[in-house]
Design a protein around this motif. Structure first.
Motif, PDB file in Angstrom:
ATOM      1  N   SER A 251       0.707  -1.167   0.233  1.00 50.30           N
ATOM      2  CA  SER A 251       0.342   0.362   0.082  1.00 50.30           C
ATOM      3  C   SER A 251       0.940   1.085  -0.111  1.00 50.30           C
TER       4      SER A 251
ATOM      5  N   LEU B   5      -5.491  -1.298   0.962  1.00 47.99           N
ATOM      6  CA  LEU B   5      -5.607  -0.125  -0.816  1.00 47.99           C
ATOM      7  C   LEU B   5      -6.474  -0.594  -1.298  1.00 47.99           C
TER       8      LEU B   5
ATOM      9  N   ASP C  25      -7.821   1.112  -4.823  1.00 51.85           N
ATOM     10  CA  ASP C  25      -8.033   2.540  -6.335  1.00 51.85           C
ATOM     11  C   ASP C  25      -9.132   1.788  -7.127  1.00 51.85           C
TER      12      ASP C  25
ATOM     13  N   ASP D  78     -14.697   7.685  -9.547  1.00 50.51           N
ATOM     14  CA  ASP D  78     -12.479   7.272  -9.569  1.00 50.51           C
ATOM     15  C   ASP D  78     -13.419   6.748  -7.587  1.00 50.51           C
TER      16      ASP D  78
ATOM     17  N   THR E 290     -10.923   5.683  -3.934  1.00 50.65           N
ATOM     18  CA  THR E 290     -10.233   4.656  -3.224  1.00 50.65           C
ATOM     19  C   THR E 290     -10.580   4.504  -1.794  1.00 50.65           C
TER      20      THR E 290
ATOM     21  N   THR F 193      -9.323   2.103   1.736  1.00 49.46           N
ATOM     22  CA  THR F 193      -7.891   1.788   2.684  1.00 49.46           C
ATOM     23  C   THR F 193      -8.885   1.478   4.091  1.00 49.46           C
TER      24      THR F 193
ATOM     25  N   GLU G 199      -7.970  13.621  -3.009  1.00 52.45           N
ATOM     26  CA  GLU G 199      -7.666  12.659  -3.195  1.00 52.45           C
ATOM     27  C   GLU G 199      -6.439  12.364  -2.106  1.00 52.45           C
TER      28      GLU G 199
ATOM     29  N   ARG H 172      -4.644   5.986   1.039  1.00 52.50           N
ATOM     30  CA  ARG H 172      -5.172   7.732   0.186  1.00 52.50           C
ATOM     31  C   ARG H 172      -6.600   7.333   0.629  1.00 52.50           C
TER      32      ARG H 172
ATOM     33  N   GLU I 155     -10.265   8.897  -1.591  1.00 48.28           N
ATOM     34  CA  GLU I 155     -10.464   9.301  -2.670  1.00 48.28           C
ATOM     35  C   GLU I 155     -11.870   9.376  -2.649  1.00 48.28           C
TER      36      GLU I 155
END
Length: 349
Positions: free
Chosen positions: A185, A204, A206, A217, A219, A221, A312, A324, A326
């Motif tokens: 990650s 993580l 994405d 889009d 992300t 974690t 992000e 991250r 996002e």
């Protein structure tokens, strides 16, 4: 497509004719995803020239629009004989293709600035597609969580998530899904591989999907079980989440990309984590996963209502962990509105 984007670009450019070959720009003009074709617009209207693979499908898709569909017959110069000037997206055109047009005696104008400007502020139908892509992304992630088991590889998780996005209506992914376990990650754009999941691992992911040709889009974690060895990670996670939320609260219409990036970066700096924030805060999202505006320390791109971009922030400690968080967001009435709704408090499976 209710909006005639080809006429919009033609009117902005002001050239005698506008010729467009790049696939993403053709998609913006026609609403079609094809691997070959030319869109030509002049004072008499717009025609999409393509080959036999797409003729029937294009004719059916565009029958209720102002765009005509015709068979392309080489060479390209046949389409341009009656013009003295043609606009092309110069920065997206191969030099040899530029030379051919120039050697044919045509005056060349640049249509790319018009595309960049027009595509950055979304029409209502574009926002609707992006919102749907975000809803699918969110639903797929939530559905994925019960499927994650110890011993799965990063590839296993990526494949399951991509299946779920398609199951819920996506036409495909926005980009190659990134799944990173544990120490992987810490690499912002880790290449998803065969690392197996263990209890206590950081995960993580994405990911994003396409709907109607437009991207999402996201992300996330989180932790796969709590082995009580991640106190530093947990503290850092809450700081990244604070930076993420602060960007949503303080970014406004009229800011530059540099000013917007500084909102999150300055938040991380208070805790000494800004040196681990190794990429920009965000980028425009639309037909392409990365487009105007860019939200970075050097960007003077101006943020406007109707733009869609990512928020992000992240921190990456080499060989240890990365975080991250996002969302895909838009500017509406001067304020940031998130298009992805899932809870971003630290999740522990």
């Amino acid at each position: 497509m209710k909006i005639n984007n080809a006429a919009k670009i033609y009117n902005i450019v002001g050239a005698e004719a506008v010729l467009t070959e790049a696939a993403d720009l053709r998609k913006y003009l026609t609403g079609l995803s094809t691997s070959f074709g030319y869109v030509l617009t002049d004072i008499d209207g717009t025609t999409f020239y393509t080959d036999s693979r797409y003729l029937e499908g294009a004719a059916n898709a565009l029958k209720d629009t102002d765009i005509a569909v015709k068979q392309f017959v080489a060479p390209l110069s046949n389409l341009l004989k009656k013009y003295k000037e043609v606009a092309i997206p110069v920065g997206r055109t191969l030099y040899n293709d530029y030379l051919k047009l120039s050697n044919d005696g045509l005056k060349i104008a640049d249509s790319l600035p018009a595309f960049t400007s027009a595509m950055s502020v979304k029409e209502d139908y574009e926002l609707a597609y992006i919102e749907r892509a975000c809803q699918i992304t969110d639903k797929a992630f939530t559905s994925l969580l019960d499927s994650i088991k110890e011993g799965m590889t990063e590839n296993d998780v990526a494949a399951t998530l991509e299946y779920l996005m398609r199951k819920f209506g996506a036409s495909g992914t926005s980009f190659e899904t990134i799944v990173a376990f544990g120490e992987n990650s810490s690499v912002p754009h880790h290449e998803t591989g065969s690392r197996k999941l263990k209890f206590g691992d950081i995960i993580l992911i994405d990911f994003g999907c396409k709907y109607g040709g437009y991207c999402s889009d996201c992300t996330r974690t989180f932790l796969f079980g709590d082995d009580k060895k991640h106190d530093d990670f947990k503290k850092s996670y809450n700081i990244v989440l604070e930076a993420h939320n602060k960007a949503k609260e303080e970014i406004t219409c009229g800011m530059t990309g540099r000013e917007a990036d500084a909102v999150a970066r300055d938040c991380l700096k208070k805790y000494g984590l800004d040196k681990y924030f190794t990429h920009s805060l965000g980028h425009g999202i639309g037909i392409n996963i990365h487009e105007y505006p860019f939200i970075s320390p050097k960007s003077e791109d101006k943020l406007l209502n109707g733009m869609v971009f990512s928020d992000e922030p992240g921190v990456y400690l080499e060989g240890n962990y990365g975080i991250r968080i996002e969302d895909t967001v838009t500017l509406d009435e001067g304020k940031v509105v998130s298009l992805i709704d899932s809870d971003k408090k630290l999740l522990i499976l």
